[in-house]
Design a protein around this motif. Structure first.
Motif, PDB file in Angstrom:
ATOM      1  N   GLY A   1     -35.332 -22.090  18.799  1.00  0.00           N
ATOM      2  CA  GLY A   1     -35.401 -21.738  20.318  1.00  0.00           C
ATOM      3  C   GLY A   1     -35.937 -20.408  20.328  1.00  0.00           C
ATOM      4  N   VAL A   2     -34.997 -19.480  19.818  1.00  0.00           N
ATOM      5  CA  VAL A   2     -35.144 -18.199  20.320  1.00  0.00           C
ATOM      6  C   VAL A   2     -36.312 -17.419  19.525  1.00  0.00           C
ATOM      7  N   LYS A   3     -36.931 -17.999  18.668  1.00  0.00           N
ATOM      8  CA  LYS A   3     -38.300 -17.626  17.883  1.00  0.00           C
ATOM      9  C   LYS A   3     -39.497 -17.522  18.545  1.00  0.00           C
ATOM     10  N   LYS A   4     -39.372 -18.506  19.584  1.00  0.00           N
ATOM     11  CA  LYS A   4     -40.396 -18.791  20.385  1.00  0.00           C
ATOM     12  C   LYS A   4     -40.531 -17.470  21.509  1.00  0.00           C
ATOM     13  N   ARG A   5     -39.457 -16.480  21.472  1.00  0.00           N
ATOM     14  CA  ARG A   5     -39.512 -15.315  22.473  1.00  0.00           C
ATOM     15  C   ARG A   5     -39.338 -14.228  21.749  1.00  0.00           C
ATOM     16  N   ALA A   6     -38.801 -14.332  20.586  1.00  0.00           N
ATOM     17  CA  ALA A   6     -38.765 -12.798  19.995  1.00  0.00           C
ATOM     18  C   ALA A   6     -39.828 -12.435  19.325  1.00  0.00           C
ATOM     19  N   SER A   7     -39.946 -11.086  18.866  1.00  0.00           N
ATOM     20  CA  SER A   7     -41.071 -10.699  18.073  1.00  0.00           C
ATOM     21  C   SER A   7     -40.803 -10.543  16.491  1.00  0.00           C
ATOM     22  N   PHE A   8     -39.432 -10.451  16.437  1.00  0.00           N
ATOM     23  CA  PHE A   8     -39.072 -10.415  15.035  1.00  0.00           C
ATOM     24  C   PHE A   8     -37.453 -10.995  14.857  1.00  0.00           C
ATOM     25  N   ILE A   9     -37.249 -11.686  13.893  1.00  0.00           N
ATOM     26  CA  ILE A   9     -35.947 -12.353  13.879  1.00  0.00           C
ATOM     27  C   ILE A   9     -35.553 -12.678  12.352  1.00  0.00           C
ATOM     28  N   THR A  10     -34.140 -12.618  12.304  1.00  0.00           N
ATOM     29  CA  THR A  10     -33.534 -12.868  10.966  1.00  0.00           C
ATOM     30  C   THR A  10     -33.064 -14.351  11.097  1.00  0.00           C
ATOM     31  N   PRO A  11     -33.355 -15.163   9.872  1.00  0.00           N
ATOM     32  CA  PRO A  11     -32.794 -16.631  10.033  1.00  0.00           C
ATOM     33  C   PRO A  11     -31.289 -16.521   9.047  1.00  0.00           C
ATOM     34  N   VAL A  12     -30.936 -17.563   9.449  1.00  0.00           N
ATOM     35  CA  VAL A  12     -29.376 -17.736   8.481  1.00  0.00           C
ATOM     36  C   VAL A  12     -29.499 -19.155   8.023  1.00  0.00           C
ATOM     37  N   PRO A  13     -29.379 -19.349   6.683  1.00  0.00           N
ATOM     38  CA  PRO A  13     -29.332 -18.288   5.777  1.00  0.00           C
ATOM     39  C   PRO A  13     -30.554 -17.767   5.377  1.00  0.00           C
ATOM     40  N   GLY A  14     -30.785 -16.578   4.375  1.00  0.00           N
ATOM     41  CA  GLY A  14     -31.845 -16.093   4.087  1.00  0.00           C
ATOM     42  C   GLY A  14     -32.356 -14.933   4.666  1.00  0.00           C
ATOM     43  N   GLY A  15     -31.269 -14.353   5.673  1.00  0.00           N
ATOM     44  CA  GLY A  15     -31.655 -13.141   6.573  1.00  0.00           C
ATOM     45  C   GLY A  15     -31.083 -12.090   6.122  1.00  0.00           C
ATOM     46  N   VAL A  16     -29.838 -11.787   6.817  1.00  0.00           N
ATOM     47  CA  VAL A  16     -29.226 -10.304   6.711  1.00  0.00           C
ATOM     48  C   VAL A  16     -28.399 -10.673   5.200  1.00  0.00           C
ATOM     49  N   GLY A  17     -27.810 -11.868   5.110  1.00  0.00           N
ATOM     50  CA  GLY A  17     -26.930 -12.269   3.877  1.00  0.00           C
ATOM     51  C   GLY A  17     -27.296 -11.587   2.645  1.00  0.00           C
ATOM     52  N   PRO A  18     -28.478 -11.726   2.032  1.00  0.00           N
ATOM     53  CA  PRO A  18     -29.031 -11.295   0.390  1.00  0.00           C
ATOM     54  C   PRO A  18     -29.041  -9.814   0.916  1.00  0.00           C
ATOM     55  N   VAL A  19     -29.385  -9.115   1.806  1.00  0.00           N
ATOM     56  CA  VAL A  19     -29.730  -7.829   1.971  1.00  0.00           C
ATOM     57  C   VAL A  19     -28.269  -7.033   1.793  1.00  0.00           C
ATOM     58  N   THR A  20     -27.380  -7.730   2.614  1.00  0.00           N
ATOM     59  CA  THR A  20     -26.002  -7.325   2.516  1.00  0.00           C
ATOM     60  C   THR A  20     -25.400  -7.340   1.232  1.00  0.00           C
ATOM     61  N   VAL A  21     -25.659  -8.280   0.165  1.00  0.00           N
ATOM     62  CA  VAL A  21     -25.156  -8.264  -0.908  1.00  0.00           C
ATOM     63  C   VAL A  21     -25.796  -6.950  -1.687  1.00  0.00           C
ATOM     64  N   ALA A  22     -27.089  -6.866  -1.482  1.00  0.00           N
ATOM     65  CA  ALA A  22     -27.978  -5.966  -2.397  1.00  0.00           C
ATOM     66  C   ALA A  22     -27.367  -4.511  -1.922  1.00  0.00           C
ATOM     67  N   CYS A  23     -26.991  -4.158  -0.493  1.00  0.00           N
ATOM     68  CA  CYS A  23     -26.519  -3.097   0.056  1.00  0.00           C
ATOM     69  C   CYS A  23     -24.986  -2.840  -0.560  1.00  0.00           C
ATOM     70  N   LEU A  24     -24.379  -3.693  -0.919  1.00  0.00           N
ATOM     71  CA  LEU A  24     -22.816  -3.446  -1.338  1.00  0.00           C
ATOM     72  C   LEU A  24     -23.047  -3.024  -2.921  1.00  0.00           C
ATOM     73  N   LEU A  25     -23.933  -3.544  -3.580  1.00  0.00           N
ATOM     74  CA  LEU A  25     -24.323  -3.115  -5.084  1.00  0.00           C
ATOM     75  C   LEU A  25     -24.789  -1.629  -4.902  1.00  0.00           C
TER      76      LEU A  25
END
Length: 276
Positions: A244-268
């Motif tokens: 629903g939200v992707k119809k209104r937003a200009s940029f969006i992160t999905p779950v899974p596959g959005g913030v999660g993988p980047v968080t892991v890389a940032c931890l390293l």
């Protein structure tokens, strides 16, 4: 229709940079170990530990996962932290949080015993307060991930100043330090939570909406301004109704596959900063 951010693609590129960085470190530093402690048997938490372990192996970082029973005593956990603090071969220490219910009253005391120099994810009060006061650019991994993702959406540095940003969630892991970071960079930040009255009135005013409550589908299409940047930090299921939200937003992160993988890389990335 929103641009859907690929956390995997971003994390893959960051991991490549970290691999090159780590391989160039002195040999004695490359022997150091990142330790992650999980209390209990939560399957989502176990899966997350496994993701971190796999990423560390790709970069070349030694990673040790330690599992403890929910019945572990505070005394035993404090002894474990002391042992890891004193181990010269351990470069970073973290716990999976939150702790099981029977240990929640002891969580802060146990975590605050991690040495400042080994606190890889800003879990201790000392590191957290430095972030909140704007005295450190060493950020919790999830906060660092959100900051990097915002930059991909064209919002970083001077562009943060004056931005209307709503953060839904006020935990010490994400909401509080993230809101503080954004305020320290002159953004106009409002912090809400999942019980905030008339929550849509706040979220609809946001140019940037970041949700980190862990409540699935809390954020609906009618709660988002047209053209907003939407960052979903919900775990293990997303806070945002993506379809629903992707119809209104200009940029969006999905779950899974959005913030999660980047968080892991940032931890390293944090681990490399700690040891070098």
């Amino acid at each position: 229709m929103a641009k859907i951010f690929s956390g995997k693609d971003f994390a893959d590129k960051l991991e490549q940079k970290l691999t090159r960085k780590f391989s160039s470190l002195p040999a004695e530093l490359k022997k150091l170990t990142l330790v992650d402690i999980l209390i209990g048997s939560d399957k989502s938490a176990q899966a997350y530990v496994n993701l971190k372990k796999a990423a560390a192996e790709r970069v070349g970082i030694n990673f040790k996962d330690i599992y403890r029973s929910e019945e572990e005593s505070k005394i035993d956990l404090l002894a474990l932290v002391k042992q890891l603090n004193q181990d010269d071969q351990v470069g970073g220490v973290m716990f999976q949080v939150p702790f099981p219910e029977n240990l929640k009253d002891s969580q802060r005391e146990i975590i605050d015993n991690i040495y400042f120099e080994k606190d890889v994810d800003c879990l201790t009060s000392r590191r957290l307060e430095r972030v909140v006061r704007g005295e450190s650019d060493f950020l919790p991994a999830t906060v660092a991930a959100v900051v990097k993702i915002l930059a991909c959406g064209g919002i970083s540095g001077p562009a943060l100043a004056g931005k209307r940003i709503v953060v839904v969630g006020r935990s010490d892991i994400v909401g509080r330090p993230l809101a503080a970071f954004l305020k320290n960079h002159k953004a106009k930040v409002t912090v809400c939570h999942r019980q905030t009255k008339r929550l849509p009135d706040y979220t609809k005013s946001a140019e940037v909406l970041i949700s980190a409550t862990g409540r699935p589908n809390l954020i609906k299409e009618n709660m988002v301004a047209k053209g907003a940047v939407v960052i979903d930090v919900g775990s293990p299921k997303g806070d945002v109704d993506l379809e629903g939200v992707k119809k209104r937003a200009s940029f969006i992160t999905p779950v899974p596959g959005g913030v999660g993988p980047v968080t892991v890389a940032c931890l390293l990335e944090n681990f490399i900063k700690l040891i070098y």
